[in-house]
Design a protein around this motif. Structure first.
Motif: not given
Length: 107
Positions: A7-8, A10-11, A14-15
């Motif tokens: 999840g991190r 992916k975050e 995205n960032t």
């Protein structure tokens, strides 16, 4: 633990994608402003070199706009609704970016 890490990741991805998109947008505006400046100088002085420079700078702006759109569309839908301006259609705006070059050429 693995799902939290992915999840991190992916975050983070995205960032980083958002940062890249904003960098392309910044380059687009830099070349657009430079092109507009050369257009104004050509209108004032009549120097053909200023017109040529305007067309070149606005052509660079178009390329960075396309990179911005390509990058942004990997993460967001097009058209995009925003509260401030309503519907934003990057593909439609690309035609407007191209018109800046035509304007500089036709002076």
């Amino acid at each position: 633990v693995k799902s939290i890490e992915s999840g991190r990741s992916k975050e983070l991805a995205n960032t980083v994608s958002d940062i890249r998109s904003m960098a392309y947008l910044g380059k687009y505006y830099a070349f657009k402003i430079s092109g507009a400046t050369h257009t104004a100088l050509f209108r004032t002085t009549g120097e053909r070199s200023e017109q040529q420079e305007a067309v070149a700078e606005l052509s660079f702006a178009l390329e960075f706009w396309k990179q911005y759109v390509g990058s942004a569309m990997q993460q967001y839908r097009n058209p995009l609704w925003t509260n401030r301006v309503g519907t934003v259609d990057w593909m439609q705006l690309t035609d407007e970016v191209k018109k800046d070059i035509d304007i500089a050429r036709q002076l």
